[in-house]
Motif scaffolding. Structure first.
Motif, PDB file in Angstrom:
ATOM      1  N   ASP A 329       0.822  -1.213   0.000  1.00 18.58           N
ATOM      2  CA  ASP A 329       0.000   0.000   0.000  1.00 18.58           C
ATOM      3  C   ASP A 329       0.855   1.262   0.000  1.00 18.58           C
ATOM      4  N   ALA A 330       1.933   1.272   0.799  1.00 17.72           N
ATOM      5  CA  ALA A 330       2.804   2.448   0.858  1.00 17.72           C
ATOM      6  C   ALA A 330       3.485   2.695  -0.479  1.00 17.72           C
ATOM      7  N   ILE A 331       3.988   1.624  -1.100  1.00 15.77           N
ATOM      8  CA  ILE A 331       4.674   1.762  -2.394  1.00 15.77           C
ATOM      9  C   ILE A 331       3.689   2.205  -3.480  1.00 15.77           C
ATOM     10  N   ALA A 332       2.471   1.711  -3.389  1.00 12.21           N
ATOM     11  CA  ALA A 332       1.462   2.095  -4.383  1.00 12.21           C
ATOM     12  C   ALA A 332       1.100   3.572  -4.256  1.00 12.21           C
ATOM     13  N   LYS A 333       1.153   4.124  -3.051  1.00  9.85           N
ATOM     14  CA  LYS A 333       0.767   5.514  -2.829  1.00  9.85           C
ATOM     15  C   LYS A 333       1.863   6.503  -3.227  1.00  9.85           C
ATOM     16  N   VAL A 334       3.119   6.215  -2.866  1.00 13.74           N
ATOM     17  CA  VAL A 334       4.197   7.199  -3.081  1.00 13.74           C
ATOM     18  C   VAL A 334       5.327   6.688  -3.956  1.00 13.74           C
ATOM     19  N   GLY A 335       5.363   5.390  -4.247  1.00 17.14           N
ATOM     20  CA  GLY A 335       6.466   4.848  -5.031  1.00 17.14           C
ATOM     21  C   GLY A 335       7.569   4.304  -4.134  1.00 17.14           C
ATOM     22  N   LEU A 336       8.323   3.352  -4.662  1.00 16.39           N
ATOM     23  CA  LEU A 336       9.361   2.684  -3.873  1.00 16.39           C
ATOM     24  C   LEU A 336      10.482   3.625  -3.467  1.00 16.39           C
ATOM     25  N   VAL A 337      10.938   4.476  -4.402  1.00 12.15           N
ATOM     26  CA  VAL A 337      12.081   5.354  -4.121  1.00 12.15           C
ATOM     27  C   VAL A 337      11.739   6.344  -3.013  1.00 12.15           C
ATOM     28  N   LYS A 338      10.579   6.987  -3.112  1.00 14.53           N
ATOM     29  CA  LYS A 338      10.190   7.957  -2.087  1.00 14.53           C
ATOM     30  C   LYS A 338       9.951   7.271  -0.746  1.00 14.53           C
ATOM     31  N   PHE A 339       9.368   6.103  -0.771  1.00 14.30           N
ATOM     32  CA  PHE A 339       9.114   5.370   0.467  1.00 14.30           C
ATOM     33  C   PHE A 339      10.422   5.061   1.200  1.00 14.30           C
ATOM     34  N   LEU A 340      11.397   4.539   0.475  1.00 11.39           N
ATOM     35  CA  LEU A 340      12.686   4.206   1.094  1.00 11.39           C
ATOM     36  C   LEU A 340      13.444   5.456   1.533  1.00 11.39           C
ATOM     37  N   SER A 341      13.395   6.500   0.702  1.00 15.54           N
ATOM     38  CA  SER A 341      14.114   7.729   1.066  1.00 15.54           C
ATOM     39  C   SER A 341      13.481   8.392   2.288  1.00 15.54           C
ATOM     40  N   ASP A 342      12.153   8.356   2.383  1.00 14.14           N
ATOM     41  CA  ASP A 342      11.487   8.926   3.554  1.00 14.14           C
ATOM     42  C   ASP A 342      11.891   8.193   4.828  1.00 14.14           C
ATOM     43  N   LEU A 343      11.913   6.870   4.766  1.00 16.09           N
ATOM     44  CA  LEU A 343      12.312   6.089   5.935  1.00 16.09           C
ATOM     45  C   LEU A 343      13.760   6.397   6.339  1.00 16.09           C
ATOM     46  N   PHE A 344      14.629   6.514   5.345  1.00 16.04           N
ATOM     47  CA  PHE A 344      16.030   6.802   5.651  1.00 16.04           C
ATOM     48  C   PHE A 344      16.179   8.172   6.306  1.00 16.04           C
ATOM     49  N   TRP A 345      15.532   9.176   5.753  1.00 15.48           N
ATOM     50  CA  TRP A 345      15.739  10.532   6.246  1.00 15.48           C
ATOM     51  C   TRP A 345      15.108  10.766   7.610  1.00 15.48           C
ATOM     52  N   ILE A 346      13.967  10.146   7.897  1.00 12.54           N
ATOM     53  CA  ILE A 346      13.411  10.328   9.238  1.00 12.54           C
ATOM     54  C   ILE A 346      14.310   9.659  10.274  1.00 12.54           C
ATOM     55  N   GLY A 347      14.939   8.542   9.892  1.00  8.43           N
ATOM     56  CA  GLY A 347      15.894   7.909  10.800  1.00  8.43           C
ATOM     57  C   GLY A 347      17.126   8.764  11.020  1.00  8.43           C
ATOM     58  N   MET A 348      17.616   9.363   9.953  1.00  8.41           N
ATOM     59  CA  MET A 348      18.804  10.213  10.062  1.00  8.41           C
ATOM     60  C   MET A 348      18.502  11.474  10.874  1.00  8.41           C
ATOM     61  N   PHE A 349      17.374  12.113  10.583  1.00  9.02           N
ATOM     62  CA  PHE A 349      17.015  13.319  11.334  1.00  9.02           C
ATOM     63  C   PHE A 349      16.787  13.009  12.813  1.00  9.02           C
ATOM     64  N   TYR A 350      16.195  11.857  13.087  1.00  8.78           N
ATOM     65  CA  TYR A 350      15.954  11.475  14.481  1.00  8.78           C
ATOM     66  C   TYR A 350      17.275  11.336  15.239  1.00  8.78           C
ATOM     67  N   HIS A 351      18.217  10.633  14.648  1.00  5.55           N
ATOM     68  CA  HIS A 351      19.506  10.427  15.323  1.00  5.55           C
ATOM     69  C   HIS A 351      20.269  11.735  15.472  1.00  5.55           C
ATOM     70  N   LEU A 352      20.308  12.535  14.424  1.00  4.96           N
ATOM     71  CA  LEU A 352      21.103  13.762  14.457  1.00  4.96           C
ATOM     72  C   LEU A 352      20.544  14.784  15.441  1.00  4.96           C
ATOM     73  N   TYR A 353      19.211  14.917  15.498  1.00  2.00           N
ATOM     74  CA  TYR A 353      18.676  15.929  16.420  1.00  2.00           C
ATOM     75  C   TYR A 353      18.879  15.508  17.875  1.00  2.00           C
ATOM     76  N   ASN A 354      18.808  14.203  18.159  1.00  2.00           N
ATOM     77  CA  ASN A 354      19.099  13.737  19.512  1.00  2.00           C
ATOM     78  C   ASN A 354      20.569  13.926  19.865  1.00  2.00           C
ATOM     79  N   GLN A 355      21.433  13.663  18.902  1.00  3.32           N
ATOM     80  CA  GLN A 355      22.865  13.849  19.148  1.00  3.32           C
ATOM     81  C   GLN A 355      23.196  15.328  19.340  1.00  3.32           C
ATOM     82  N   LEU A 356      22.591  16.195  18.527  1.00  2.00           N
ATOM     83  CA  LEU A 356      22.842  17.632  18.669  1.00  2.00           C
ATOM     84  C   LEU A 356      22.295  18.169  19.978  1.00  2.00           C
TER      85      LEU A 356
END
Length: 430
Positions: A329-356
């Protein structure tokens, strides 16, 4: 010790034996057996010669400098060696004369200039605050957008931690920072902290997925109340009356906001409250787990342990749904590339803001950090309302403002009390 003054009216040429300068570094040119001209100055002859040492506490006699088969001691300060009419640049060094007195050779290369961070520390601190706020706001907005088409908070929580762990492993592999060793005792100390961190993180995401971001952060404003209650009734620490009084507006404001919140549901409310309790116990265990390890390594180890804690519930609770239709369902709504990139960036932002957030705390006083933390919550609530167009009632807006004001009062009073305790302890120790 007897000494005789010799006045040299013409430059005296003689080869200098290199072993006499074993502790004095001449740079960038090297002394060779070539003739060296000594500038016309008065020279003191000393029987013990001249000994150069980088530290005055650890002096070793070195062979004397011989000029025309006589031992010379250089006095007064700052004799300059010249070679073929040009001065030798000398690195600033500490020397000792024959009688043990320290001589400072100040001529030569200038001291290196201060770095930008040393000249303008307030700009660096401001940059840390800006990045802390920016990454936090971006994380909350992007995280909520992902939940709008992929409502699986347990799995998303795992992704947050997984990206952070990979980031830490890569950082360790290149030595930025250098990995601190961990043993069984440290592991036992950090495990309760990591378990509470994992529970608080997952429950926060369950609330984010269920209700508006602004409402979740309003509920999480109650965290100081739970901290005070745990300190009073679990740790047995007496909480002063002014702190309790400052928490009254927080409770009142959250109650007002909850009663008229348009996106209210019990799942979002209860999960946010559980998150508050979990993070409170995380603070308690963190005080008991004072490892002496730097904050970056501590957070890395906590993230690794928390990831292992979060993985089984995600597979059990959401695994079957994800395999059946969640990913499709997620891939059908936004596409595979956007789905994977969104997951990656929310993980990166989560770690970086906690570290900062941790790095910022290390750069400023607790009072400054407390005020900054309150303002951060205001920024997140405000931007989330603007970006998502969440409609809020007048009572919800007033209640949120009262709760934030109460948190600010509590943070200021607590930070002032801790600063007074620190100063009292420092005065007592001195």
């Amino acid at each position: 010790m007897e000494s005789t003054m010799a006045s040299i009216t013409n430059p005296v040429h003689s080869p200098i034996r290199m072993s006499g300068f074993s502790s004095l570094f001449l740079s960038p040119l090297k002394i060779s057996p070539n003739l060296v001209a000594l500038k016309s100055r008065s020279v003191v002859s000393r029987a013990s010669g001249l000994a150069f040492s980088p530290l005055s506490k650890n002096l070793k006699a070195s062979e004397p400098v011989e000029v025309s088969e006589r031992v010379l001691g250089f006095s007064p300060l700052s004799q300059r060696l010249r070679r073929r009419g040009s001065e030798f640049p000398l690195v600033k060094a500490a020397a000792a004369d024959a009688e043990g007195g320290e001589i400072e050779i100040s001529e030569g290369y200038a001291k290196p200039s201060k770095s930008f961070a040393e000249k303008f520390p307030f700009l660096i601190t401001g940059f840390f605050f800006f990045m802390w706020y920016f990454l936090n706001v971006i994380f909350n907005i992007l995280n909520k957008k992902v939940y709008n088409y992929f409502p699986y908070p347990y799995f998303v929580s795992v992704i947050h931690l997984l990206v952070g762990v990979v980031y830490c492993l890569v950082s360790w592999s290149v030595g930025l920072p250098k990995r601190a060793p961990i043993n069984k005792e440290l592991l036992l100390l950090l495990t309760p902290v990591a378990i509470c961190h994992a529970i608080g993180h997952v429950m926060s995401n369950v609330s984010f997925a269920a209700v508006a971001v602004s409402f979740t952060h309003t509920i999480k404003a109650l965290e100081p109340f739970f901290n005070a209650a745990a300190s009073q009734f679990v740790l047995g620490q007496q909480i002063p009356l002014p702190l309790w009084l400052s928490l009254a507006p927080v409770v009142l404001g959250v109650s007002m906001a909850s009663l008229t919140e348009l996106s209210f549901n019990w799942l979002g409310f209860v999960s946010a409250m559980i998150s508050n309790i979990a993070f409170t116990y995380r603070s308690i265990y963190s005080k008991k787990a004072m490892t002496g390890m730097d904050s970056t390594n501590v957070y890395a180890y906590i993230s690794i342990i928390a990831l292992l804690v979060c993985l089984p519930p995600a597979l059990i609770i959401e695994g079957p749904k994800l395999m059946q239709y969640g990913f499709k369902d997620a891939i059908a709504k936004v596409g595979l590339v956007k789905f994977l990139s969104d997951l990656f960036w929310i993980g990166m932002f989560y770690h970086l803001y906690n570290q900062l957030a941790t790095n910022t705390l290390e750069r400023v006083a607790p009072l400054t950090h407390a005020v900054g933390n309150v303002l951060k919550r205001v920024f997140v609530i405000g931007f989330s309302i603007v970006v998502f167009g969440n409609k809020i009632s007048t009572q919800t807006g007033i209640g949120t403002a009262i709760a934030i004001a109460g948190v600010a009062m509590y943070s200021l009073i607590k930070a002032n009390m801790e600063e007074q305790k620190r100063k009292a302890a420092a005065t007592k120790a001195s």
